[in-house]
Scaffold this motif. Structure first.
Motif, PDB file in Angstrom:
ATOM      1  N   SER A   1       2.909  23.048  36.439  1.00 36.23           N
ATOM      2  CA  SER A   1       2.377  22.202  37.519  1.00 36.23           C
ATOM      3  C   SER A   1       3.500  21.850  38.503  1.00 36.23           C
ATOM      4  N   TYR A   2       3.090  21.424  39.700  1.00 36.49           N
ATOM      5  CA  TYR A   2       4.055  21.034  40.739  1.00 36.49           C
ATOM      6  C   TYR A   2       4.962  19.933  40.206  1.00 36.49           C
ATOM      7  N   GLU A   3       4.373  18.956  39.512  1.00 32.52           N
ATOM      8  CA  GLU A   3       5.168  17.836  38.998  1.00 32.52           C
ATOM      9  C   GLU A   3       6.154  18.304  37.929  1.00 32.52           C
TER      10      GLU A   3
ATOM     11  N   LEU B   1      13.444   9.500  52.618  1.00 35.28           N
ATOM     12  CA  LEU B   1      13.041   9.292  51.223  1.00 35.28           C
ATOM     13  C   LEU B   1      12.028  10.369  50.833  1.00 35.28           C
ATOM     14  N   HIS B   2      12.544  11.580  50.647  1.00 41.07           N
ATOM     15  CA  HIS B   2      11.666  12.700  50.278  1.00 41.07           C
ATOM     16  C   HIS B   2      11.835  12.978  48.789  1.00 41.07           C
ATOM     17  N   ALA B   3      13.089  13.085  48.360  1.00 44.60           N
ATOM     18  CA  ALA B   3      13.414  13.253  46.934  1.00 44.60           C
ATOM     19  C   ALA B   3      14.795  12.646  46.739  1.00 44.60           C
TER      20      ALA B   3
ATOM     21  N   ASN C   1      12.661  29.962  50.601  1.00 37.55           N
ATOM     22  CA  ASN C   1      11.241  29.635  50.414  1.00 37.55           C
ATOM     23  C   ASN C   1      11.022  29.449  48.914  1.00 37.55           C
ATOM     24  N   ARG C   2       9.808  29.158  48.502  1.00 38.56           N
ATOM     25  CA  ARG C   2       9.597  28.880  47.075  1.00 38.56           C
ATOM     26  C   ARG C   2       8.508  29.779  46.485  1.00 38.56           C
ATOM     27  N   ALA C   3       8.543  31.041  46.888  1.00 32.83           N
ATOM     28  CA  ALA C   3       7.566  31.993  46.335  1.00 32.83           C
ATOM     29  C   ALA C   3       7.728  32.101  44.818  1.00 32.83           C
TER      30      ALA C   3
ATOM     31  N   GLY D   1       6.910  24.306  49.682  1.00 25.93           N
ATOM     32  CA  GLY D   1       6.483  24.034  48.316  1.00 25.93           C
ATOM     33  C   GLY D   1       4.983  23.983  48.163  1.00 25.93           C
ATOM     34  N   THR D   2       4.365  23.049  48.873  1.00 25.65           N
ATOM     35  CA  THR D   2       2.959  22.772  48.597  1.00 25.65           C
ATOM     36  C   THR D   2       1.996  23.286  49.662  1.00 25.65           C
ATOM     37  N   SER D   3       2.528  23.755  50.794  1.00 22.54           N
ATOM     38  CA  SER D   3       1.594  24.171  51.838  1.00 22.54           C
ATOM     39  C   SER D   3       2.244  25.184  52.786  1.00 22.54           C
TER      40      SER D   3
ATOM     41  N   ASP E   1      -0.540   9.770  54.980  1.00 25.83           N
ATOM     42  CA  ASP E   1      -0.869  11.184  54.915  1.00 25.83           C
ATOM     43  C   ASP E   1      -1.141  11.645  53.479  1.00 25.83           C
ATOM     44  N   HIS E   2      -2.036  12.593  53.332  1.00 23.67           N
ATOM     45  CA  HIS E   2      -2.562  13.156  52.074  1.00 23.67           C
ATOM     46  C   HIS E   2      -3.789  12.363  51.622  1.00 23.67           C
ATOM     47  N   LEU E   3      -3.585  11.233  50.896  1.00 25.87           N
ATOM     48  CA  LEU E   3      -4.654  10.260  50.604  1.00 25.87           C
ATOM     49  C   LEU E   3      -5.743  10.709  49.642  1.00 25.87           C
TER      50      LEU E   3
ATOM     51  N   THR F   1      -1.211  21.006  59.251  1.00 28.88           N
ATOM     52  CA  THR F   1      -0.914  22.118  58.336  1.00 28.88           C
ATOM     53  C   THR F   1      -0.036  21.669  57.181  1.00 28.88           C
ATOM     54  N   ASP F   2       0.825  20.636  57.376  1.00 27.75           N
ATOM     55  CA  ASP F   2       1.811  20.245  56.364  1.00 27.75           C
ATOM     56  C   ASP F   2       2.712  21.426  56.042  1.00 27.75           C
ATOM     57  N   CYS F   3       2.894  22.350  56.989  1.00 24.47           N
ATOM     58  CA  CYS F   3       3.657  23.568  56.687  1.00 24.47           C
ATOM     59  C   CYS F   3       4.973  23.212  55.980  1.00 24.47           C
TER      60      CYS F   3
ATOM     61  N   THR G   1       4.407  18.448  59.772  1.00 30.20           N
ATOM     62  CA  THR G   1       4.993  19.691  59.248  1.00 30.20           C
ATOM     63  C   THR G   1       6.405  19.417  58.744  1.00 30.20           C
ATOM     64  N   HIS G   2       6.829  20.312  57.859  1.00 30.12           N
ATOM     65  CA  HIS G   2       8.220  20.314  57.374  1.00 30.12           C
ATOM     66  C   HIS G   2       8.750  21.716  57.719  1.00 30.12           C
ATOM     67  N   LEU G   3       8.883  22.028  58.997  1.00 34.06           N
ATOM     68  CA  LEU G   3       9.118  23.420  59.410  1.00 34.06           C
ATOM     69  C   LEU G   3      10.523  23.925  59.172  1.00 34.06           C
TER      70      LEU G   3
ATOM     71  N   LEU H   1       3.792   7.511  56.218  1.00 33.22           N
ATOM     72  CA  LEU H   1       4.024   7.596  54.769  1.00 33.22           C
ATOM     73  C   LEU H   1       3.189   8.688  54.110  1.00 33.22           C
ATOM     74  N   HIS H   2       3.848   9.491  53.252  1.00 29.86           N
ATOM     75  CA  HIS H   2       3.124  10.365  52.322  1.00 29.86           C
ATOM     76  C   HIS H   2       2.575   9.441  51.222  1.00 29.86           C
ATOM     77  N   ALA H   3       1.274   9.270  51.169  1.00 26.66           N
ATOM     78  CA  ALA H   3       0.714   8.237  50.290  1.00 26.66           C
ATOM     79  C   ALA H   3      -0.465   8.767  49.487  1.00 26.66           C
TER      80      ALA H   3
ATOM     81  N   GLY I   1      14.166  16.089  55.869  1.00 30.50           N
ATOM     82  CA  GLY I   1      13.767  15.813  54.497  1.00 30.50           C
ATOM     83  C   GLY I   1      14.289  16.799  53.470  1.00 30.50           C
ATOM     84  N   TYR I   2      14.964  17.862  53.952  1.00 34.05           N
ATOM     85  CA  TYR I   2      15.553  18.804  52.998  1.00 34.05           C
ATOM     86  C   TYR I   2      17.081  18.795  53.114  1.00 34.05           C
ATOM     87  N   GLY I   3      17.611  17.735  53.718  1.00 34.28           N
ATOM     88  CA  GLY I   3      19.066  17.584  53.817  1.00 34.28           C
ATOM     89  C   GLY I   3      19.523  16.486  52.875  1.00 34.28           C
TER      90      GLY I   3
HETATM   91  O1  NIG Z   1       3.902  17.046  52.224  1.00 37.68           O
HETATM   92  N1  NIG Z   1       4.812  15.541  49.515  1.00 37.68           N
HETATM   93  C1  NIG Z   1       5.982  15.741  49.889  1.00 37.68           C
HETATM   94  N2  NIG Z   1       6.313  16.638  50.786  1.00 37.68           N
HETATM   95  C2  NIG Z   1       5.673  17.857  50.961  1.00 37.68           C
HETATM   96  C3  NIG Z   1       6.026  18.808  49.903  1.00 37.68           C
HETATM   97  C4  NIG Z   1       7.394  19.248  50.088  1.00 37.68           C
HETATM   98  C5  NIG Z   1       7.876  20.289  49.142  1.00 37.68           C
HETATM   99  O2  NIG Z   1       7.334  20.497  48.043  1.00 37.68           O
HETATM  100  O3  NIG Z   1       8.866  20.923  49.543  1.00 37.68           O
HETATM  101  C6  NIG Z   1       4.203  17.672  51.219  1.00 37.68           C
HETATM  102  O4  NIG Z   1       3.329  18.151  50.496  1.00 37.68           O
END
Ligand code: NIG
Ligand code: FE
Length: 390
Positions: free
Chosen positions: A78-80, A161-163, A65-67, A306-308, A249-251, A301-303, A58-60, A226-228, A128-130
């Motif tokens: 798109s997200y990208e 290494l998130h962004a 938020n990103r509504a 952004g994406t979840s 994670d993800h995959l 949950t990946d709470c 999770t990224h709690l 790793l987010h991979a 990861g958001y600091g």
């Molecule tokens: O797990 N993939 C990178 N991190 C998050 C998304 C984080 C965000 O968009 O704020 C994820 O999906």
């Protein structure tokens, strides 16, 4: 009735659990525990008991938020595209840096309470958001204080290494060096995180940058994850396996080589159906390939904003079944025993066995398959944390 040994779930019908000092000391048929002298006997009326749920990704903790971006995505962006235009993770970084400690704590606590109500007793929380040393430490401290005030085990992860933070634009190497040489040593010395995570993707970081940071993590005694292969295949799973990562994670874009490397290293595959669903991805993670290679599968949950934006562990289990084709049993193991393994805590939580924490969920269901079947199942009837109702 207790999942926990033997067949996939190890169901024990007419079971009983003996608990002492917050830990399970014996599990078996009620008749087998008949001679056990208990200070207190709590009848559960034939309900199903599972291990407390483990949300291992999770990224709690974040500001805002990103509504608004959700609305943009519904209108076709798109997200990208949003990320490359300076939105995405970067916009949450700005909101997080600007938020007061109280705001961060209060908003994360509300989300955490939703997970707890859903049956979670152990939760991993990434920073990861600091994206600077002081701000990342602030997020890890918020995670830690949540673990003290709420009835849940919190496992903090440094996601450095998130962004790329805006102040390092065009200075990628300097950011990576700062993370490796300053941030990781500071976090390791203060014992604020159990592992180090990174986002391996075209819009995030490349394998050679991640290697630099993983080398530092290893040198400081921290495990990695790793987010991979979420949006594309960058060889992240193989890279993770080379560092004996706890999880990849993800995959969605995992290939055969990656799966084989993960199996060999014992790296857990953490599947995140909430992100797949919210991004309306088309490519599903190769579940059959993971099974064929014997890679343990976890669900989380990946709470995140952004994406979840997903606040229900049983909803994650349902999505894993419906969207990814897991069996309900696999989904339950994915949020218990295999999730514990993804955190390196398989000896402590995630199963009902002597020596494990007495973290349990008592469900008002007729079979464990219901945990994957209902869409929006309310949480357990009773949640026992460290041997106590909580
Ligand atoms: O797990 N993939 C990178 N991190 C998050 C998304 C984080 C965000 O968009 O704020 C994820 O999906
Ligand atoms: Fe994530």
């Amino acid at each position: 009735m207790l999942p926990g040994r033997g067949d996939p779930l190890g169901v024990v019908l007419n079971g009983a659990i003996a608990i002492q000092d917050g830990k399970v000391v014996r599990v078996g048929k009620r008749a087998e525990l008949a001679g056990f002298k208990a200070a207190e006997v709590v009848p559960l009326g034939g309900a199903w008991v599972t291990p407390g749920l483990v949300d291992c990704h999770t990224h709690l903790v974040f500001g805002g938020n990103r509504a608004d971006e959700y609305a943009m995505r519904r209108a076709g962006a798109s997200y990208e595209e949003i990320a490359r235009a300076g939105g995405g993770i970067a916009s949450t970084v700005a909101r997080t840096r600007a938020a007061s400690a109280t705001e961060l704590l209060d908003s994360a606590r509300a989300r955490l309470r939703a997970l707890i109500a859903g049956g979670v007793t152990t939760v991993e929380i990434k920073s990861g958001y600091g994206l600077d040393t002081a701000s990342e430490i602030r997020l890890l401290n918020v995670a830690r204080s949540l673990g003290k005030s709420e009835p849940v085990r919190v496992v903090p992860t440094l996601l450095a290494l998130h962004a790329l933070p805006p102040e390092y634009r065009d200075r990628r190497d300097e950011y990576v060096a700062m993370v490796a040489d300053e941030m990781i040593p500071a976090v390791a010395n203060a014992k604020l995180a159990a592992s180090v995570d990174a986002f391996c993707e075209g819009i995030a970081f490349f394998p050679h940058e991640i290697e630099r940071v993983f080398d530092s993590a290893e040198n400081h005694g921290l495990r990695v994850r790793l987010h991979a292969e979420q949006l594309s295949n960058r060889g992240g799973a193989k890279l993770a396996a080379r560092y004996n990562a706890l999880s990849a994670d993800h995959l969605e874009h995992l290939d055969e080589d990656g799966a084989a490397a993960m199996a060999e290293a014992g790296t857990v595959a953490v599947l995140l159906p909430g992100a797949f669903y919210a991004l309306q991805e088309k490519r599903r993670p190769p579940v059959r390939m993971l099974r064929d290679h014997g890679v343990p599968i976890a669900i989380a949950t990946d709470c995140n904003p952004g994406t979840s934006p997903l606040l229900s562990p049983t909803m994650a289990m349902n999505m894993a079944c419906t969207l990814f084709g897991l069996t309900p049993e696999e989904a339950l193991m994915g949020m218990t025993v295999n999730a514990a393994r993804a955190l390196g805590l398989e000896g402590e939580v995630g199963s009902i066995a002597p020596g494990r924490a007495a973290d349990l969920c008592v469900w008002n269901i007729e079979s464990p398959a219901e945990l994957g079947y209902w869409i929006g199942l309310p949480g357990p009837e009773r949640r026992i944390f460290g041997g106590k109702d909580a």
